[in-house]
Design a protein around this motif. Sequence first.
Motif, mmCIF file in Angstrom:
data_model
loop_
_atom_site.group_PDB
_atom_site.id
_atom_site.type_symbol
_atom_site.label_atom_id
_atom_site.label_comp_id
_atom_site.label_asym_id
_atom_site.label_seq_id
_atom_site.Cartn_x
_atom_site.Cartn_y
_atom_site.Cartn_z
ATOM 1 N N PHE A 62 36.359 43.801 50.449
ATOM 2 C CA PHE A 62 35.888 44.932 51.113
ATOM 3 C C PHE A 62 35.694 46.161 50.050
ATOM 4 O O PHE A 62 36.244 46.129 49.113
ATOM 5 N N ARG A 63 35.004 47.227 50.442
ATOM 6 C CA ARG A 63 34.914 48.164 49.386
ATOM 7 C C ARG A 63 34.753 49.645 50.395
ATOM 8 O O ARG A 63 34.450 49.609 51.467
ATOM 9 N N GLN A 64 35.310 50.554 49.812
ATOM 10 C CA GLN A 64 35.252 51.868 50.402
ATOM 11 C C GLN A 64 34.751 52.897 49.052
ATOM 12 O O GLN A 64 35.713 53.103 48.575
ATOM 13 N N ALA A 65 33.784 53.692 49.752
ATOM 14 C CA ALA A 65 33.435 54.671 48.530
ATOM 15 C C ALA A 65 34.153 56.030 49.430
ATOM 16 O O ALA A 65 34.074 56.102 50.409
ATOM 17 N N PRO A 66 33.971 56.949 48.446
ATOM 18 C CA PRO A 66 34.415 58.356 49.119
ATOM 19 C C PRO A 66 33.630 58.780 49.993
ATOM 20 O O PRO A 66 32.384 58.899 49.912
ATOM 21 N N VAL A 105 36.317 51.506 45.701
ATOM 22 C CA VAL A 105 37.522 50.854 45.486
ATOM 23 C C VAL A 105 37.345 49.778 46.357
ATOM 24 O O VAL A 105 37.019 49.593 47.530
ATOM 25 N N TYR A 106 37.612 48.538 45.660
ATOM 26 C CA TYR A 106 37.412 47.260 46.250
ATOM 27 C C TYR A 106 38.645 46.648 46.725
ATOM 28 O O TYR A 106 39.560 46.626 45.533
ATOM 29 N N GLY A 139 43.861 48.099 46.152
ATOM 30 C CA GLY A 139 42.426 48.241 45.631
ATOM 31 C C GLY A 139 42.187 48.240 44.115
ATOM 32 O O GLY A 139 43.273 48.494 43.546
ATOM 33 N N THR A 140 41.108 48.009 43.650
ATOM 34 C CA THR A 140 40.884 48.169 42.214
ATOM 35 C C THR A 140 39.517 49.044 42.265
ATOM 36 O O THR A 140 38.407 48.770 42.901
ATOM 37 N N GLN A 141 39.556 49.763 41.483
ATOM 38 C CA GLN A 141 38.403 51.090 41.332
ATOM 39 C C GLN A 141 37.330 50.488 40.343
ATOM 40 O O GLN A 141 37.430 49.872 39.311
#
Length: 124
Positions: free
Chosen positions: A37-41, A93-94, A117-119
């Motif tokens: 998954f990923r999440q951007a600001p 962030v993945y 997570g990893t950026q």
Amino acid sequence: EVQLQASGGGLVQAGGSLRLSCATSGFTSDDYEIGWFRQAPGKEREGVSCISSSDGSTWYKDSVKGRFTISSDNAKNTVYLQMNSLKSEDTAVYYCVAAWGPCDDMDYVVYDYWGQGTQVTVSS
């Protein structure tokens, strides 16, 4: 206890490549999926890709098809996400995730296990 350890994030220029790794442990059967998954600001979290442990079947979000490749090394209990032709919109962030059952459209799966997570930052 299932554990997931993500690594490999960093800063890269647009058009460049990164490879994320997810080291896994604790699975008690071979019928599970590992995904990212990923999440951007300021944005919702979104599923990017997953792979089934049983047969290696995969799923990709439309926007990463042809650029990202997910794979697994069963001997090392590690899943990789090779990301090529990176774009600024891939910045996020993945998170490495896991669920019991085969890989399918990540929008419809509840993931029981999450790694840290990893950026990933892509500069334009």
